[in-house]
Design a protein around this motif. Structure first.
Motif, PDB file in Angstrom:
ATOM      1  N   ALA A  21       0.847  -1.208   0.000  1.00 37.83           N
ATOM      2  CA  ALA A  21       0.000   0.000   0.000  1.00 37.83           C
ATOM      3  C   ALA A  21       0.876   1.250   0.000  1.00 37.83           C
ATOM      4  CB  ALA A  21      -0.926  -0.001   1.212  1.00 37.83           C
ATOM      5  N   LEU A  22       1.959   1.219   0.792  1.00 42.28           N
ATOM      6  CA  LEU A  22       2.870   2.379   0.815  1.00 42.28           C
ATOM      7  C   LEU A  22       3.548   2.551  -0.541  1.00 42.28           C
ATOM      8  CD1 LEU A  22       4.482   1.978   4.346  1.00 42.28           C
ATOM      9  CD2 LEU A  22       2.736   3.624   3.676  1.00 42.28           C
ATOM     10  N   GLN A  23       3.932   1.427  -1.151  1.00 42.96           N
ATOM     11  CA  GLN A  23       4.550   1.507  -2.486  1.00 42.96           C
ATOM     12  C   GLN A  23       3.604   2.156  -3.493  1.00 42.96           C
ATOM     13  OE1 GLN A  23       6.144  -2.294  -3.822  1.00 42.96           O
ATOM     14  NE2 GLN A  23       7.111  -2.623  -1.833  1.00 42.96           N
ATOM     15  N   ARG A  24       2.325   1.847  -3.388  1.00 36.54           N
ATOM     16  CA  ARG A  24       1.349   2.460  -4.297  1.00 36.54           C
ATOM     17  C   ARG A  24       1.296   3.972  -4.107  1.00 36.54           C
ATOM     18  NH1 ARG A  24      -1.665  -2.327  -3.100  1.00 36.54           N
ATOM     19  NH2 ARG A  24      -2.966  -1.304  -1.550  1.00 36.54           N
ATOM     20  N   LEU A  25       1.652   4.410  -2.901  1.00 37.80           N
ATOM     21  CA  LEU A  25       1.688   5.850  -2.619  1.00 37.80           C
ATOM     22  C   LEU A  25       3.069   6.441  -2.916  1.00 37.80           C
ATOM     23  CD1 LEU A  25      -0.230   5.820   0.792  1.00 37.80           C
ATOM     24  CD2 LEU A  25      -1.147   6.439  -1.442  1.00 37.80           C
ATOM     25  N   GLY A  26       3.947   5.611  -3.469  1.00 41.46           N
ATOM     26  CA  GLY A  26       5.279   6.082  -3.826  1.00 41.46           C
ATOM     27  C   GLY A  26       6.242   6.140  -2.642  1.00 41.46           C
ATOM     28  N   ILE A  27       5.936   5.376  -1.592  1.00 42.92           N
ATOM     29  CA  ILE A  27       6.761   5.429  -0.385  1.00 42.92           C
ATOM     30  C   ILE A  27       7.466   4.086  -0.177  1.00 42.92           C
ATOM     31  CG2 ILE A  27       6.675   5.626   2.141  1.00 42.92           C
ATOM     32  CD1 ILE A  27       4.004   7.309   1.478  1.00 42.92           C
ATOM     33  N   ASN A  28       8.771   4.143   0.003  1.00 45.20           N
ATOM     34  CA  ASN A  28       9.514   2.920   0.280  1.00 45.20           C
ATOM     35  C   ASN A  28       9.718   2.762   1.779  1.00 45.20           C
ATOM     36  OD1 ASN A  28       9.979   1.771  -2.310  1.00 45.20           O
ATOM     37  ND2 ASN A  28      11.366   3.488  -2.718  1.00 45.20           N
ATOM     38  N   ALA A  29       9.253   1.668   2.306  1.00 42.84           N
ATOM     39  CA  ALA A  29       9.439   1.390   3.729  1.00 42.84           C
ATOM     40  C   ALA A  29      10.336   0.171   3.851  1.00 42.84           C
ATOM     41  CB  ALA A  29       8.095   1.119   4.381  1.00 42.84           C
ATOM     42  N   GLU A  30      10.839  -0.038   5.064  1.00 46.78           N
ATOM     43  CA  GLU A  30      11.632  -1.248   5.281  1.00 46.78           C
ATOM     44  C   GLU A  30      10.931  -2.103   6.332  1.00 46.78           C
ATOM     45  OE1 GLU A  30      15.820  -0.638   5.788  1.00 46.78           O
ATOM     46  OE2 GLU A  30      16.086  -2.582   6.763  1.00 46.78           O
ATOM     47  N   ILE A  31      10.807  -3.384   6.015  1.00 50.05           N
ATOM     48  CA  ILE A  31      10.212  -4.318   6.977  1.00 50.05           C
ATOM     49  C   ILE A  31      11.354  -4.881   7.805  1.00 50.05           C
ATOM     50  CG2 ILE A  31       8.871  -6.429   7.253  1.00 50.05           C
ATOM     51  CD1 ILE A  31       7.646  -5.914   4.491  1.00 50.05           C
ATOM     52  N   THR A  32      11.336  -4.646   9.112  1.00 45.02           N
ATOM     53  CA  THR A  32      12.494  -5.043   9.927  1.00 45.02           C
ATOM     54  C   THR A  32      12.103  -5.319  11.381  1.00 45.02           C
ATOM     55  OG1 THR A  32      14.692  -4.351  10.670  1.00 45.02           O
ATOM     56  CG2 THR A  32      13.059  -2.624  10.483  1.00 45.02           C
ATOM     57  N   ASP A  33      12.918  -6.168  12.033  1.00 49.13           N
ATOM     58  CA  ASP A  33      12.777  -6.312  13.487  1.00 49.13           C
ATOM     59  C   ASP A  33      14.072  -5.861  14.179  1.00 49.13           C
ATOM     60  OD1 ASP A  33      14.411  -8.408  12.803  1.00 49.13           O
ATOM     61  OD2 ASP A  33      13.136  -9.981  13.655  1.00 49.13           O
ATOM     62  N   ASP A  34      14.883  -5.109  13.450  1.00 49.90           N
ATOM     63  CA  ASP A  34      16.131  -4.592  13.999  1.00 49.90           C
ATOM     64  C   ASP A  34      15.830  -3.406  14.942  1.00 49.90           C
ATOM     65  OD1 ASP A  34      18.418  -3.096  14.468  1.00 49.90           O
ATOM     66  OD2 ASP A  34      19.252  -3.445  12.474  1.00 49.90           O
ATOM     67  N   PRO A  35      16.113  -3.580  16.242  1.00 51.90           N
ATOM     68  CA  PRO A  35      15.750  -2.535  17.220  1.00 51.90           C
ATOM     69  C   PRO A  35      16.314  -1.159  16.879  1.00 51.90           C
ATOM     70  CG  PRO A  35      16.481  -4.517  18.350  1.00 51.90           C
ATOM     71  CD  PRO A  35      16.742  -4.747  16.890  1.00 51.90           C
ATOM     72  N   GLU A  36      17.543  -1.119  16.379  1.00 44.53           N
ATOM     73  CA  GLU A  36      18.164   0.179  16.082  1.00 44.53           C
ATOM     74  C   GLU A  36      17.417   0.893  14.957  1.00 44.53           C
ATOM     75  OE1 GLU A  36      20.443   1.886  17.799  1.00 44.53           O
ATOM     76  OE2 GLU A  36      20.124   0.229  19.192  1.00 44.53           O
ATOM     77  N   LYS A  37      17.093   0.137  13.927  1.00 45.48           N
ATOM     78  CA  LYS A  37      16.371   0.730  12.801  1.00 45.48           C
ATOM     79  C   LYS A  37      14.990   1.228  13.235  1.00 45.48           C
ATOM     80  CE  LYS A  37      18.550  -1.459   8.838  1.00 45.48           C
ATOM     81  NZ  LYS A  37      18.465  -2.504   7.814  1.00 45.48           N
ATOM     82  N   ILE A  38      14.349   0.457  14.091  1.00 42.51           N
ATOM     83  CA  ILE A  38      13.011   0.859  14.559  1.00 42.51           C
ATOM     84  C   ILE A  38      13.121   2.139  15.400  1.00 42.51           C
ATOM     85  CG2 ILE A  38      11.045   0.186  16.024  1.00 42.51           C
ATOM     86  CD1 ILE A  38      11.634  -2.753  15.117  1.00 42.51           C
ATOM     87  N   LYS A  39      14.095   2.141  16.300  1.00 44.88           N
ATOM     88  CA  LYS A  39      14.258   3.313  17.183  1.00 44.88           C
ATOM     89  C   LYS A  39      14.538   4.587  16.402  1.00 44.88           C
ATOM     90  CE  LYS A  39      16.798   1.165  20.625  1.00 44.88           C
ATOM     91  NZ  LYS A  39      17.881   1.150  21.600  1.00 44.88           N
ATOM     92  N   ASN A  40      15.295   4.446  15.321  1.00 41.15           N
ATOM     93  CA  ASN A  40      15.766   5.632  14.606  1.00 41.15           C
ATOM     94  C   ASN A  40      14.943   6.033  13.388  1.00 41.15           C
ATOM     95  OD1 ASN A  40      18.039   6.214  16.306  1.00 41.15           O
ATOM     96  ND2 ASN A  40      18.943   4.331  15.523  1.00 41.15           N
ATOM     97  N   ALA A  41      13.898   5.284  13.106  1.00 41.89           N
ATOM     98  CA  ALA A  41      13.074   5.629  11.947  1.00 41.89           C
ATOM     99  C   ALA A  41      12.262   6.890  12.224  1.00 41.89           C
ATOM    100  CB  ALA A  41      12.129   4.472  11.623  1.00 41.89           C
TER     101      ALA A  41
END
Lengths: 194, 251
Positions: A21-41
């Motif tokens: 759904a985000l891609q359809r809106l032109g948005i690239n997201a990352e699917i992750t369970d990496d705590p650092e990436k989640i904290k800093n997004a």
């Protein structure tokens, strides 16, 4: 580099839909369970189709429960994600994240799951504009959050329950914006623009 | 209140739509996304892609189709046909299906219903039931209606719900393809008996049949194929008609 938008990865069904759904809106997201990436997004989406107790255990085992609770950026919980952001769920008698000081209970009347398109009513908060009042969005769930001080939209099916919640930087929808046609896209865009 | 759902069914073979929209100028013949997008724009509430592929090898094409649909369509969709085990179900979930519909495999191994519900949740599992009235009793058929089973419609419907089905899709073989209306009497009985939403299938020929299936038939959703494929009943007009007749539909 840290991703702008992350979708929290866990043992749930169909979390890809949110990414699509985000891609359809032109948005690239990352699917992750990496705590650092989640904290800093910049923004975090906590999606969900699945079962409460197993998912909470998964989050706890990876230390993600604590991380989600302490996030300061805008967070959007969807469906099970929203329910897990509450205090306690009757599904598997599960202690949840406790972000919203309210409980999740099982539907005791009508057909379960509450599945299909239903209307958003009594809208307030940052996810909505006037145009979505009375719009249909797609729900599929067997447990619900009663109306409370956190409720930003209600839905009714003979009984009234929370269609969405908000508390500070935490947003949550019981419905699936990623499956709710153009109305859902408008709501997702608004979250992304926060 | 939940709105009543209108669900077009598209037939798929070897990863392509073979029966979908047969009256508009769709550029790539058989493209599942174009067909689905067209219905979505018309106001369909959900889509069903029914795979009629015969061979196992070609089934891989189905995952590719499911992924393309999931990437491009912003309403829920169900994939049915030839889901034979937990592995098939998991692959379709992974590809992005919102729900799967299981028929014969559940009859041959009812435990599969429990397994899928437990692994992926009841909301992911539609149990499709084909039945035909024989000597006053509704006999459940499998394998695309070719083989009669020892199961009876109402008992089987109750059992699949106990085992964890999230929805039931009932096709009356007596009504399917004849366009004289849905099996409203049986649907109403089923709807009262089962605790999950009920999708009616088989018999739609004119818009009045949809009104009947939602009022007399007490169905939560109505599925149809040919009346939509050939635009005999345009979905916007159908929904307008239903709304004028006090049926709650999403417009």
């Amino acid at each position: 580099m840290n991703p702008e938008i992350v979708i929290i990865k866990y043992n749930a069904g169909n979390i890809r839909s949110v990414d699509f759904a985000l891609q359809r809106l032109g948005i690239n997201a990352e699917i992750t369970d990496d705590p650092e990436k989640i904290k800093n997004a910049a923004k975090v989406i906590f999606p969900g189709v699945g079962e409460a107790s197993g998912t909470m255990k998964y989050l706890h085992d990876r230390g993600l429960d604590k991380i989600i609770r302490e996030l300061r950026q805008p967070v959007l919980g969807i469906c099970l994600g929203m329910q897990l952001m509450c205090r306690f769920s009757e599904e598997g008698n599960t202690s949840c994240l406790g972000i919203f000081d309210t409980d999740v209970v099982k539907f005791r009347e009508g057909k379960v799951p509450h599945m299909g398109w239903n209307r958003l009513e009594e809208l307030k908060g940052d996810l909505y504009g006037y145009s979505e009042d009375g719009d249909y969005v797609y729900f599929v769930h067997s447990f619900y959050v009663p109306s409370s001080q956190y409720t930003t939209a209600v839905c009714s099916n003979g009984y009234v329950f929370s269609a969405s919640l908000q508390k500070n930087n935490f947003f949550a929808t019981q419905y699936h914006p990623e499956k709710s046609g153009t109305t859902g896209e408008t709501i997702l865009k608004r979250f992304i623009a926060l | 209140m939940l709105s009543k759902r209108i669900i077009p069914c598209l037939d798929v073979r070897d990863g392509k739509v073979v029966k979908g929209v047969n009256f508009v100028n769709i550029t790539e013949i058989g493209d599942p996304v174009e067909h689905g997008a067209w219905y979505s724009e018309q106001g369909a509430d959900e889509l069903v892609y029914l795979d009629i592929t015969a061979t196992h090898e070609k089934r891989k094409l189905l995952s590719g189709l499911v992924r393309k649909v999931a990437e491009n369509i912003n309403i829920p969709f169900t994939v049915g046909g030839g889901v034979n085990g937990l592995g098939d179900a998991g692959a379709l979930l992974e590809a992005g299906a919102d729900k799967i519909s299981v028929n014969s495999a559940a009859i041959l191994d009812p435990g599969l219903i429990d397994q899928i519900a437990k692994s992926f949740g009841s909301q992911f599992l539609v149990i499709a039931v084909d039945a035909k009235k024989i000597n006053g009793s509704w006999v459940v058929y499998r394998s695309g209606g070719r083989i009669a089973t020892s199961r009876e419609l109402f008992d089987w419907a109750a059992e699949v719900c106990d085992r964890g089905a999230g929805e039931i899709l009932f096709t009356s073989m007596d009504h399917d393809g004849v366009k004289t209306g849905y099996a409203c009497q049986e649907l109403a009985q089923l709807s009262e008996k089962v605790p999950v939403p009920l999708i009616a299938s088989g018999g739609a020929g004119k818009r009045e049949h949809f009104l009947e299936v939602f009022t007399e038939g007490k169905a939560d959703a109505a599925l149809a194929a040919s009346v939509f494929h050939y635009n005999e009943i345009p979905i916007p007009e159908l929904k307008k008609y239903l709304k004028e007749n006090s049926v709650n539909v999403r417009i």
